[in-house]
Design an enzyme around this catalytic site. Structure first.
Site, PDB file in Angstrom:
ATOM      1  N   TRP A   1       0.601  -1.158  -0.193  1.00 17.52           N
ATOM      2  CA  TRP A   1       0.013  -0.005  -0.040  1.00 17.52           C
ATOM      3  C   TRP A   1       1.056   1.182   0.112  1.00 17.52           C
ATOM      4  O   TRP A   1       0.582   2.353   0.760  1.00 17.52           O
ATOM      5  CB  TRP A   1      -0.853   0.149   1.159  1.00 17.52           C
ATOM      6  CG  TRP A   1      -1.922  -1.258   1.336  1.00 17.52           C
ATOM      7  CD1 TRP A   1      -1.780  -2.253   2.472  1.00 17.52           C
ATOM      8  CD2 TRP A   1      -2.472  -1.717   0.452  1.00 17.52           C
ATOM      9  NE1 TRP A   1      -2.504  -3.199   2.034  1.00 17.52           N
ATOM     10  CE2 TRP A   1      -3.210  -3.026   0.969  1.00 17.52           C
ATOM     11  CE3 TRP A   1      -3.165  -1.308  -0.795  1.00 17.52           C
ATOM     12  CZ2 TRP A   1      -4.281  -3.800   0.366  1.00 17.52           C
ATOM     13  CZ3 TRP A   1      -4.128  -2.147  -1.470  1.00 17.52           C
ATOM     14  CH2 TRP A   1      -4.462  -3.348  -0.797  1.00 17.52           C
TER      15      TRP A   1
ATOM     16  N   GLU B   1      -3.149   6.151   6.912  1.00 17.74           N
ATOM     17  CA  GLU B   1      -2.415   7.295   7.833  1.00 17.74           C
ATOM     18  C   GLU B   1      -3.378   7.206   9.098  1.00 17.74           C
ATOM     19  O   GLU B   1      -3.431   8.372   9.821  1.00 17.74           O
ATOM     20  CB  GLU B   1      -2.392   8.709   7.399  1.00 17.74           C
ATOM     21  CG  GLU B   1      -2.029   8.701   5.878  1.00 17.74           C
ATOM     22  CD  GLU B   1      -0.369   9.243   5.923  1.00 17.74           C
ATOM     23  OE1 GLU B   1       0.165   9.248   6.839  1.00 17.74           O
ATOM     24  OE2 GLU B   1      -0.024   9.053   4.759  1.00 17.74           O
TER      25      GLU B   1
END
Lengths: 249, 394
Positions: B167, B373
């Protein structure tokens, strides 16, 4: 090369202008301002000249103190120095040209660039007036420009879409039209540089306006369109009307 | 479609300096000219709009809040936040590109790198002459990066890297990667160190992850390390333990807190304009009570988010920002943006699913932004820890 570019703070081109209550000015509420659109082509031309020939670009603006914002934007685009001739009123071309010419008498310049027309007053005359006041040659509505050996070769857009070519000696005044270049946007470093640039402010001391606005009014609403028919049968009539009534072909 | 107008219900513009507004308007124009005309096609094809990379470097938005001595603009954090807001108004993938380059590649080199590393990499990264990625997440370790498997073992004057990352935004576009690996035992997160791995190093492979339904205009890749020999001078000397990568994530999440507002405002603007023009039951959609309720809710949440982001930036400029505040801002602003995108999609009816109207693209993007995040759950636990003093992560 000493290059001076004269700019004006004016409403953005997408502003919806309405007459103010006094009928002589436009309503300022809700209007966003920017560097007058055609002046941006002049700024770009100035920066390109500097990049090619080295030198310095000075921005000269007559306007209200709020015009500091537009002057800084010009610095952010790549101009080097800036001067604001402060006059808080909405002034016409004569007053503006007189103040600019007075300052230019003591400001070194090999070439002075303008936008060909301001998007507010639209008198398309300030640059030429400055040239006349300074006794300089000028070419208006420039769409191409090459500078070499103290002279400029310029193409201007003339009536009917024709192009005229001029050779003029520098120093000279040139007003710039869309098509001369594609102007750049300021970048982040430019904005930071502009923040640190001191904008010299002096009173404009411009003379009285030469033009009196008697009345400001919106244009009449556009008349309804005319449907002349449908399909191929309508073509002849449409062509006839475009030729004889609208006189556009 | 009407020209985009951002809402400013609480006159937030008055809190911005002239330069901040200038930055915002400049980046907005850039997005109008360079992103909006191509983003639908890029999204449909599943490609990052590579043509904008040099233009972003020229514009100077990459690492814009880092010092001028390294080729950056040295801007304050309000301006930096506004840059992110405007880029994400275009697309979350475009903002992600800039966020990764700025906060996850340039920031760690700036904060944890040697003087030589800063001089070597930062001006190149700022100008977008080289592109970077950030390798922290692994196939089995997302929210709990301390469990990472990737290892670095010292061999003479080199570190030998083995492992894999997943990712990774910009992976396939990158010239360098800031990669995090354990230098000690597998259960020793304190041994985590950061390395600048360069494209072309033997044993370093990158594979793009395709078939995504979100962030389609963003490059997402897997990174593979098989005995990659990284010179000692490519290790970041001032980052030890998980604090290193987490410090970068705080920077990136700050940008996301602002960026999500851009996507939210784009959806609100589209929905407001659509509702004004679409006639339903003989009157504009916007004249119906249910529509007005939806629009007011959107505007209320955007306004709260704007004020939170602005205050967060001011705290950051003053050196007082905490990662807990960043967690709340990222969690809140992405959450409201996703909800606004969903409601906007609903308001546009069938048109809402078309790329042409942009809201479904934002909606799909924000599903990822909500998760990457730090998921909302992780941020929630961080704030919970702040409130109670108890860590509920494990």
């Amino acid at each position: 090369m000493e290059i001076v570019v004269c700019i004006r703070r004016a409403p953005t081109t997408d502003a919806r202008i309405k007459p103010a209550a006094d009928g002589k000015n436009y309503e300022p509420a809700g209007i966003n301002y920017d560097i007058s659109e055609y002046d941006k082509f002049a700024i770009e031309a100035a920066i390109q000249l500097k990049e090619k020939h080295t030198g310095k670009v000075t921005v000269l603006c007559m306007g209200s103190k709020e015009a500091t914002k537009e002057v800084r934007t010009a610095i952010a685009m790549g101009c080097d120095a800036a001067e604001l001739l402060v006059d808080e009123a909405f002034r016409d071309s004569w007053a503006t040209a007189s103040a600019l010419a007075a300052r230019l008498k003591s400001l070194p310049h090999d070439i002075v660039l303008f936008g060909w027309n301001s998007v507010d007053n639209q008198s398309a005359s300030t640059g030429q007036m400055v040239a006349e006041l300074l006794g300089l040659p000028s070419v208006s509505v420039a769409v191409s420009m090459e500078v070499a050996d103290g002279a400029a070769q310029i193409e201007r857009l003339a009536a009917g879409g024709k192009r005229e070519k001029y050779y003029i000696k520098l120093p000279a005044v040139v007003t710039c039209q869309k098509g001369l270049n594609k102007y750049r946007s300021p970048n982040m470093k430019g904005i930071m540089a502009a923040k640190k640039t001191v904008v010299a402010e002096t009173p404009a001391n411009a003379p009285a306006d030469g033009v009196a606005v008697l009345r400001l009014q919106p244009p009449p609403p556009r008349a309804d369109g005319k449907i002349v028919g449908k399909g191929a049968d309508a073509v002849n009539e449409l062509v006839r009307l475009l030729r004889e009534e609208a006189k556009v072909i | 479609m009407a020209k985009y107008e951002s809402p400013d219900f609480f006159n937030l513009d008055e809190l911005l300096s002239e330069d901040d507004r200038n930055v915002r308007d400049t980046v907005r124009d850039f997005v109008d000219d360079n992103v909006m005309p191509i983003i639908e096609d890029c999204y449909e094809k599943g490609e990052f709009p590579k043509a904008i990379i040099p233009k972003l470097g020229e514009l100077g938005v990459l690492g814009a809040n880092l010092p001028e001595e390294f080729g950056c603009a040295g801007m304050n954090n309000v301006a930096y936040g506004l840059i992110n807001q405007e880029l994400e108004r275009g697309d979350s993938g475009v903002r992600s590109f800039a966020s990764v380059q700025s906060a996850l590649v340039m920031y760690p080199i700036y904060a944890y790198g040697s003087d030589d590393q800063k001089k070597k990499w930062l001006p190149e990264l700022a100008a977008a002459r080289i592109i970077g990625c950030f390798g922290l997440t692994e196939p089995d370790f997302g929210s709990n990066p301390s469990g990472m498997i990737t290892r670095a073992k010292k061999d003479g004057k080199e570190w030998v890297l083995n492992g894999a990352k997943m990712w990774i935004t910009n992976g396939n576009l990158s010239d360098i990667g800031v990669v995090w690996a354990k230098t000690g035992d597998s259960d020793d997160p304190k041994s985590i160190r950061g390395f600048v791995v360069e494209k072309g190093m033997p044993g370093y492979d990158v594979r793009e992850q395709k078939k995504k339904l979100s962030l389609r205009a963003s490059n997402t890749s897997e990174l593979f390390f098989t005995d990659v020999r990284v010179p000692e001078e490519n290790m970041l000397p001032k980052a030890e333990g998980l604090k290193g990568p987490l410090g970068c994530l705080t920077q990136a999440r700050f940008g996301i807190a602002w960026g999500a507002l851009g996507a939210a405002m784009a959806c609100y603007d589209t929905a407001k304009n659509y509702a004004a023009e679409r006639i339903v039951f003989g009157k504009p959609l916007s004249a119906h009570q249910t529509t007005q309720h939806k629009l007011q809710k959107m505007l209320t949440e955007i306004t709260k988010g704007q004020l939170m982001a602005w205050r967060l930036a001011k705290l950051k400029d003053e050196g007082k920002m905490t990662h807990f505040q960043v967690s709340m801002s990222k969690m809140n602003n992405v959450g409201i943006a996703l909800e606004i995108a969903r409601v906007a999609r609903e308001m546009l009816g069938a048109n809402g699913i078309m790329l042409e109207y942009h809201v479904a693209r934002h909606m799909a993007n924000l599903e990822s932004v909500k998760t990457y995040e730090g998921t909302n759950d992780v941020h929630s636990l961080a704030i919970g820890q702040y409130i109670t003093g108890h860590s509920a992560f494990a």
